[in-house]
Motif scaffolding. Sequence first.
Motif, short mmCIF file in Angstrom:
data_model
loop_
_atom_site.label_atom_id
_atom_site.label_comp_id
_atom_site.label_asym_id
_atom_site.label_seq_id
_atom_site.Cartn_x
_atom_site.Cartn_y
_atom_site.Cartn_z
N MET A 1 26.72 0.74 -29.98
CA MET A 1 26.70 2.23 -29.79
C MET A 1 26.42 2.96 -31.08
O MET A 1 27.03 2.78 -32.04
N ILE A 2 25.25 3.71 -30.85
CA ILE A 2 24.62 4.49 -32.02
C ILE A 2 24.85 5.79 -31.78
O ILE A 2 23.95 6.25 -31.06
N ALA B 1 41.47 10.05 -38.62
CA ALA B 1 41.94 11.37 -39.35
C ALA B 1 40.81 11.76 -40.26
O ALA B 1 40.58 12.98 -40.42
N GLN B 2 40.34 10.97 -41.18
CA GLN B 2 39.42 11.35 -42.12
C GLN B 2 37.98 11.71 -41.68
O GLN B 2 37.39 12.94 -41.90
N ASN B 3 37.34 10.72 -41.23
CA ASN B 3 35.83 11.01 -40.54
C ASN B 3 35.46 11.51 -39.50
O ASN B 3 34.27 11.81 -39.31
N GLU C 1 32.14 8.05 -36.18
CA GLU C 1 31.92 7.92 -34.68
C GLU C 1 31.16 6.68 -34.52
O GLU C 1 31.65 5.89 -33.44
N ASN C 2 30.19 6.20 -35.29
CA ASN C 2 29.68 5.01 -35.08
C ASN C 2 30.62 3.73 -35.43
O ASN C 2 30.50 2.72 -34.76
N ASP D 1 36.22 13.75 -27.73
CA ASP D 1 35.58 13.47 -26.26
C ASP D 1 34.59 12.25 -26.45
O ASP D 1 34.45 11.40 -25.58
N ARG D 2 33.63 12.20 -27.14
CA ARG D 2 32.60 11.33 -27.49
C ARG D 2 33.13 9.82 -27.52
O ARG D 2 32.85 8.85 -27.23
N LEU D 3 34.64 9.89 -28.48
CA LEU D 3 35.24 8.47 -28.45
C LEU D 3 36.20 8.26 -27.31
O LEU D 3 36.85 7.17 -27.51
#
Length: 268
Positions: free
Chosen positions: A1-2, A161-163, A204-205, A262-264
């Motif tokens: 997943m990129i 939380a951070q990224n 996300e990645n 939502d992407r996650l």
Amino acid sequence: MIVGFPDSFGPDGSDEPHGMDQDDFYDEVQSFSFWFGAVEGYLTDRPYGYDPATVDEPLGETRRQNVITALCNYCVGEAAALEASSGMVRLAPNHNARIFMATQVVDEARHLEVFLHRLGRLGVSDTATEIARRATPSIVEFKVRLLELVDAGDWEAAVLAQNVILETMEFTVFRHHAQTADPVTRQVLTGVISDERRHLGFGENDLGPRLLGDVDTRERLAGTRAELDALVLASFDATFDALGRPRDRRPDLGRDYLDAVDRLGLVG
């Protein structure tokens, strides 16, 4: 997943990451050489985040005070990310993530430095006292909670939380503040924004593949997200209150934030 690292493939955006093998992609974008190429364009000849030849526009007292308050809150967020990133180097699950987090430590230290320097240029002599006096309780509490996640050794929750959460908020706030900022502050914010996008891409990645098919981790992180939602939104509102931005002229943090989570697949 990129998912992609926005604005991170060279200053001109000429290199396209999405056709790369996933392992090669991570080797490339989480390296020190890639980090150096990404930041060189807005670090060269800008020791404090802006061109020294830029004329510092005179600010009226109300506007000066508004910018000082906003920058004090930004400093809390950057200090939180600096302390968290340094602890996450030890927690990182692989060498690529560890190397990237080391570059983020440098980024966050620089962000804090340029904001502190800007406060000094705006007439703040005791930055520590001024930050403590002006920082909104929600961003201070967010910092406490983020560092608790790091101290607990919870890599996934700390990355969320951070990224994802903090970086989404900062990216949205800084981007919209820059649109109306004085020339020096605008240049400082523009460089920081480029880093925030890269940090968000990493988050996300890193989380995306971990959450695929892992219902337990997804549910646990959804709980973390729900806990932090109120702090994020309160910090967002407090910053734009400080900038004197009417509510009908504020960016839609909720939309940017919801898009990221939502992407996650993290439902609050």
